[in-house]
Design a protein around this motif. Structure first.
Motif, PDB file in Angstrom:
ATOM      1  N   TYR A 225       0.841  -1.199   0.000  1.00 49.85           N
ATOM      2  CA  TYR A 225       0.000   0.000   0.000  1.00 49.85           C
ATOM      3  C   TYR A 225       0.881   1.256   0.000  1.00 49.85           C
ATOM      4  O   TYR A 225       0.805   2.088   0.913  1.00 49.85           O
ATOM      5  CB  TYR A 225      -0.953   0.027   1.189  1.00 49.85           C
ATOM      6  CG  TYR A 225      -2.227  -0.778   1.018  1.00 49.85           C
ATOM      7  CD1 TYR A 225      -2.918  -0.819  -0.189  1.00 49.85           C
ATOM      8  CD2 TYR A 225      -2.778  -1.475   2.090  1.00 49.85           C
ATOM      9  CE1 TYR A 225      -4.092  -1.549  -0.335  1.00 49.85           C
ATOM     10  CE2 TYR A 225      -3.956  -2.208   1.956  1.00 49.85           C
ATOM     11  CZ  TYR A 225      -4.610  -2.243   0.744  1.00 49.85           C
ATOM     12  OH  TYR A 225      -5.773  -2.953   0.606  1.00 49.85           O
ATOM     13  N   PRO A 226       1.744   1.426  -1.012  1.00 48.38           N
ATOM     14  CA  PRO A 226       2.555   2.644  -1.067  1.00 48.38           C
ATOM     15  C   PRO A 226       1.673   3.890  -1.124  1.00 48.38           C
ATOM     16  O   PRO A 226       0.555   3.853  -1.646  1.00 48.38           O
ATOM     17  CB  PRO A 226       3.372   2.474  -2.349  1.00 48.38           C
ATOM     18  CG  PRO A 226       2.595   1.485  -3.170  1.00 48.38           C
ATOM     19  CD  PRO A 226       1.936   0.578  -2.198  1.00 48.38           C
ATOM     20  N   ALA A 227       2.179   4.982  -0.563  1.00 47.74           N
ATOM     21  CA  ALA A 227       1.463   6.258  -0.606  1.00 47.74           C
ATOM     22  C   ALA A 227       1.703   6.921  -1.953  1.00 47.74           C
ATOM     23  O   ALA A 227       2.855   7.079  -2.378  1.00 47.74           O
ATOM     24  CB  ALA A 227       1.936   7.164   0.524  1.00 47.74           C
ATOM     25  N   VAL A 228       0.619   7.293  -2.638  1.00 50.14           N
ATOM     26  CA  VAL A 228       0.714   7.885  -3.979  1.00 50.14           C
ATOM     27  C   VAL A 228      -0.172   9.124  -4.043  1.00 50.14           C
ATOM     28  O   VAL A 228      -1.343   9.074  -3.661  1.00 50.14           O
ATOM     29  CB  VAL A 228       0.270   6.881  -5.065  1.00 50.14           C
ATOM     30  CG1 VAL A 228       0.353   7.523  -6.446  1.00 50.14           C
ATOM     31  CG2 VAL A 228       1.125   5.617  -5.009  1.00 50.14           C
ATOM     32  N   HIS A 229       0.396  10.231  -4.548  1.00 54.38           N
ATOM     33  CA  HIS A 229      -0.376  11.461  -4.714  1.00 54.38           C
ATOM     34  C   HIS A 229      -0.020  12.103  -6.059  1.00 54.38           C
ATOM     35  O   HIS A 229       1.168  12.241  -6.380  1.00 54.38           O
ATOM     36  CB  HIS A 229      -0.067  12.457  -3.596  1.00 54.38           C
ATOM     37  CG  HIS A 229      -0.379  11.948  -2.217  1.00 54.38           C
ATOM     38  ND1 HIS A 229      -1.638  11.985  -1.675  1.00 54.38           N
ATOM     39  CD2 HIS A 229       0.409  11.367  -1.273  1.00 54.38           C
ATOM     40  CE1 HIS A 229      -1.622  11.458  -0.461  1.00 54.38           C
ATOM     41  NE2 HIS A 229      -0.382  11.072  -0.197  1.00 54.38           N
ATOM     42  N   VAL A 230      -1.045  12.495  -6.825  1.00 55.84           N
ATOM     43  CA  VAL A 230      -0.829  13.245  -8.058  1.00 55.84           C
ATOM     44  C   VAL A 230      -0.334  14.638  -7.679  1.00 55.84           C
ATOM     45  O   VAL A 230      -0.942  15.321  -6.844  1.00 55.84           O
ATOM     46  CB  VAL A 230      -2.135  13.348  -8.873  1.00 55.84           C
ATOM     47  CG1 VAL A 230      -1.941  14.261 -10.082  1.00 55.84           C
ATOM     48  CG2 VAL A 230      -2.595  11.962  -9.327  1.00 55.84           C
TER      49      VAL A 230
ATOM     50  N   GLY B 264       1.831   3.916   9.051  1.00 63.80           N
ATOM     51  CA  GLY B 264       1.490   5.309   9.275  1.00 63.80           C
ATOM     52  C   GLY B 264       0.437   5.697   8.263  1.00 63.80           C
ATOM     53  O   GLY B 264      -0.256   4.856   7.670  1.00 63.80           O
ATOM     54  N   THR B 265       0.295   6.995   8.019  1.00 65.40           N
ATOM     55  CA  THR B 265      -0.656   7.465   7.012  1.00 65.40           C
ATOM     56  C   THR B 265      -0.107   8.708   6.353  1.00 65.40           C
ATOM     57  O   THR B 265       0.804   9.359   6.875  1.00 65.40           O
ATOM     58  CB  THR B 265      -2.034   7.746   7.639  1.00 65.40           C
ATOM     59  OG1 THR B 265      -3.005   7.940   6.608  1.00 65.40           O
ATOM     60  CG2 THR B 265      -2.011   8.986   8.523  1.00 65.40           C
TER      61      THR B 265
ATOM     62  N   MET C 254       3.211  12.987   6.409  1.00 70.26           N
ATOM     63  CA  MET C 254       3.250  11.562   6.765  1.00 70.26           C
ATOM     64  C   MET C 254       3.317  11.458   8.285  1.00 70.26           C
ATOM     65  O   MET C 254       4.186  12.074   8.902  1.00 70.26           O
ATOM     66  CB  MET C 254       4.489  10.878   6.178  1.00 70.26           C
ATOM     67  CG  MET C 254       4.658  10.969   4.690  1.00 70.26           C
ATOM     68  SD  MET C 254       3.642   9.829   3.744  1.00 70.26           S
ATOM     69  CE  MET C 254       3.980   8.266   4.493  1.00 70.26           C
ATOM     70  N   CYS C 255       2.406  10.685   8.881  1.00 69.81           N
ATOM     71  CA  CYS C 255       2.345  10.627  10.341  1.00 69.81           C
ATOM     72  C   CYS C 255       2.216   9.197  10.855  1.00 69.81           C
ATOM     73  O   CYS C 255       1.557   8.352  10.230  1.00 69.81           O
ATOM     74  CB  CYS C 255       1.146  11.430  10.860  1.00 69.81           C
ATOM     75  SG  CYS C 255       1.302  13.216  10.679  1.00 69.81           S
TER      76      CYS C 255
ATOM     77  N   ILE D 240       6.710  17.758   3.932  1.00 68.27           N
ATOM     78  CA  ILE D 240       7.621  18.190   2.880  1.00 68.27           C
ATOM     79  C   ILE D 240       6.876  19.060   1.873  1.00 68.27           C
ATOM     80  O   ILE D 240       5.759  18.744   1.459  1.00 68.27           O
ATOM     81  CB  ILE D 240       8.279  16.967   2.190  1.00 68.27           C
ATOM     82  CG1 ILE D 240       9.409  17.404   1.254  1.00 68.27           C
ATOM     83  CG2 ILE D 240       7.261  16.104   1.469  1.00 68.27           C
ATOM     84  CD1 ILE D 240      10.291  16.244   0.776  1.00 68.27           C
ATOM     85  N   ASN D 241       7.494  20.185   1.526  1.00 65.51           N
ATOM     86  CA  ASN D 241       6.951  21.105   0.519  1.00 65.51           C
ATOM     87  C   ASN D 241       7.628  20.798  -0.809  1.00 65.51           C
ATOM     88  O   ASN D 241       8.852  20.875  -0.928  1.00 65.51           O
ATOM     89  CB  ASN D 241       7.208  22.553   0.935  1.00 65.51           C
ATOM     90  CG  ASN D 241       6.489  23.548   0.049  1.00 65.51           C
ATOM     91  OD1 ASN D 241       6.367  23.361  -1.163  1.00 65.51           O
ATOM     92  ND2 ASN D 241       5.997  24.627   0.645  1.00 65.51           N
TER      93      ASN D 241
END
Length: 562
Positions: free
Chosen positions: A222-227, A273-274, A292-293, A312-313
């Motif tokens: 379940y990798p974290a993915v964001h456009v 985490g999330t 990420m927490c 992160i920005n």
């Protein structure tokens, strides 16, 4: 003698480097518990989910589809087999059983740009319950309001087996399906790892290699993915796995940038985490910030959960770096992160100790303990050190396989928790949880008047089908409100698909409000400016919120963005 000196210098250098990399975490651990919010909100039990809520997705303004795996849930499908999926009606708290034939255990979902829900992956066949294998399954759900819609399944719809994959909607309206394992296991292994990516609709009969998921074994499920936001022709994704992250170009199938490592523990299953992409704002040029927490450092039932967050920005990839802060002073593994209607982020559910997984020894030995009943609220625009506040406690432990999502009226739907390998309602410390709660956030306790949307894009029949709106256009909106001093703001929200502390495709984008006009008798008209393109928020089903002084209207309106 020379060797002793060299050895001592080497040891000193190692210690100094270690101290430098751990300095942020050391500061975090000295932080104190976040203060209690003056308006802490409240939980209320409203219904029963009927099945264990392992996965959820809002499919219409009044409906939530709940998906479990094959297990001994008390309600049945039409053919007598156990129910695996239901459609939950928000206003009445009633359920309608949906029909499935494949095992949906630890699967994923995302919407196409036309509003169709795509659901993929799963696990082994369960012969005794007459369910087929779900590893390569692709399922389609066309949302409806009349009780006629149901699942369509293609058991061989994927190009490879996927358990614990991640999906996300892309700016062109297709969905991306990434990673997973070829079989269920406690943590990913080189043998069963599936370090590939595919698209639907498919552009190739074979999956594409994704080496980053080899590099980040064993905590890469379940990798974290964001456009990432950007120009219309940009095709960048933020991808996080284990403790590392990259920016990946899904058009060129290549890494654009390797980002610095996030200090702290791995943040993916089973050390879960999330992540959340913080709200995008036009006045900030839609600058992308990832938070990420939580998580836990070891695959150990006695290991305390982590109490840090990394932010992160990504507006400048060359200078992007993680800023570490305290997680509200509360250790938490398996949290859910829900962006609320005012743009603040709610963290809830999870455990203070242990890892994501099932208990053992017939329910006597727990994988995780110390349920975290206290949610925290994160205000990303506040100064560091003052961003978290504590909220009202729930009375229901929400551990492994818990879920939460924002709904159109501004409340949060909370369900699930089943740290048992099958349904267990007794003889264990943490039973299979069927109670559904609604959490009312702080903004519903402020006492400000709530606007009611009367029309959108000249349509006054609302939430009876998504209203067509276009990127980069001014959309006329009319509201009614009994507040002569109303201060309006607007946002588009995509709730995403929720499972295992992963909120796939979740997004919040602030929209500019222009030309507010008092029409008399409590009616106001305004123009709401849609985001410029699909990299800001994905095409398809989104929800338009009109807020007054950051308090959401009585309901958001479903729109179809294209």
């Amino acid at each position: 003698m020379k060797l002793s000196i060299i050895s001592a210098l080497f040891t000193l250098a190692f210690v100094l480097l270690s101290n430098e990399s751990d300095a942020q975490l050391t500061n975090v651990k000295k932080s104190v518990l976040a203060p209690l919010n003056k308006n802490p909100g409240s939980f209320k039990v409203v219904g029963n989910s009927g099945i264990a809520a392992m996965h959820i997705v809002v499919t219409s303004p009044t409906k939530i589809v709940i998906i479990d795996k094959v297990e001994k849930n008390p309600i049945k499908q039409k053919d007598g087999r156990v129910a695996v999926s239901v459609e939950y009606d928000i206003p009445t708290n009633k359920k309608r059983v949906l029909n499935l034939n494949t095992n949906t255990f630890c699967s994923a979902g995302a919407f196409l740009g036309n509003g169709t829900l795509v659901h993929t992956g799963g696990a082994e066949a369960i012969a005794k319950d007459k369910f087929d294998e779900g590893f390569e399954s692709l399922r389609i759900f066309e949302p409806c309001d009349d009780g006629s819609c149901d699942w369509f399944e293609n058991p061989k719809g994927l190009t490879s087996k996927r358990w614990y994959p991640t999906m996300t909607t892309l700016s062109d309206g297709r969905v991306l399906i990434l990673g997973g394992s070829k079989k269920p296991l406690g943590k990913s292994t080189e043998k069963d790892n599936n370090p590939t990516v595919e698209f639907f609709p498919s552009e190739s009969p074979q999956p594409e290699p994704f080496p980053f998921l080899k590099e980040t074994l064993p905590f890469n499920l379940y990798p974290a993915v964001h456009v990432l936001p950007g120009p219309a022709d940009q095709k960048f994704l933020f991808v996080f796995s284990n403790t590392d992250s990259i920016v990946w170009d899904w058009g060129k199938k290549s890494i654009v940038k390797r980002l610095p490592r996030l200090p702290g523990p791995p943040r993916l299953y089973p050390l879960s985490g999330t992540s959340v992409m913080l709200p995008l704002r036009p006045e900030e040029n839609y600058a992308a910030q990832i938070l990420m927490c939580g998580g836990v450092a070891k695959h150990d039932a006695n290991e305390p959960a982590d109490d840090s967050c990394g932010r992160i920005n990504l507006s400048n990839l060359e200078t992007a770096n993680w800023e570490v802060e305290n997680f509200g002073g509360i250790r938490r593994n398996m949290p859910d992160a829900v962006i609320l209607a005012d743009g603040k982020t709610l963290f809830l559910n999870g455990a203070g100790k242990g890892f994501s997984g099932y208990n053992s020894d017939k329910g006597k030995k727990q994988a995780a303990e110390d349920p975290v009943l206290t949610p925290v609220l994160y205000d990303h625009r506040a100064p560091k050190g003052k961003r978290f506040t504590r909220l009202a406690n729930s009375k229901i432990p929400r551990l492994y396989h818990s879920v939460a999502t924002l709904i159109p009226d501004g409340r949060v739907f909370v369900a699930g928790s089943n740290p048992n390998s099958d349904v267990r309602t007794s003889n264990t410390k943490y039973v299979t949880e069927y109670r559904v709660e609604m959490y009312s956030p702080p903004y519903l306790q402020l006492g400000f008047k709530r606007p009611t949307i009367v029309s959108v894009a000249n349509n006054n029949v609302l939430n009876k089908g998504a209203i067509e709106v276009n990127y980069n256009k001014a959309v006329p909106v009319t509201v009614s409100i009994s507040d002569p001093n109303a201060v309006f703001s607007a946002a588009l929200v995509h709730y995403g698909f929720v499972t295992h502390s992963v909120h796939m495709s979740q997004r919040y984008v602030v929209c500019s409000v222009q030309n507010v006009t008092n029409l008399s008798n409590g009616f106001y008209s305004m123009n709401v400016i849609m985001p410029p393109n699909g990299n800001m928020i994905v095409p398809g089903r989104n929800y338009l919120y009109i807020n007054n002084k950051n308090v959401p209207g009585t309901t958001a309106v479903e729109v179809m963005l294209s």
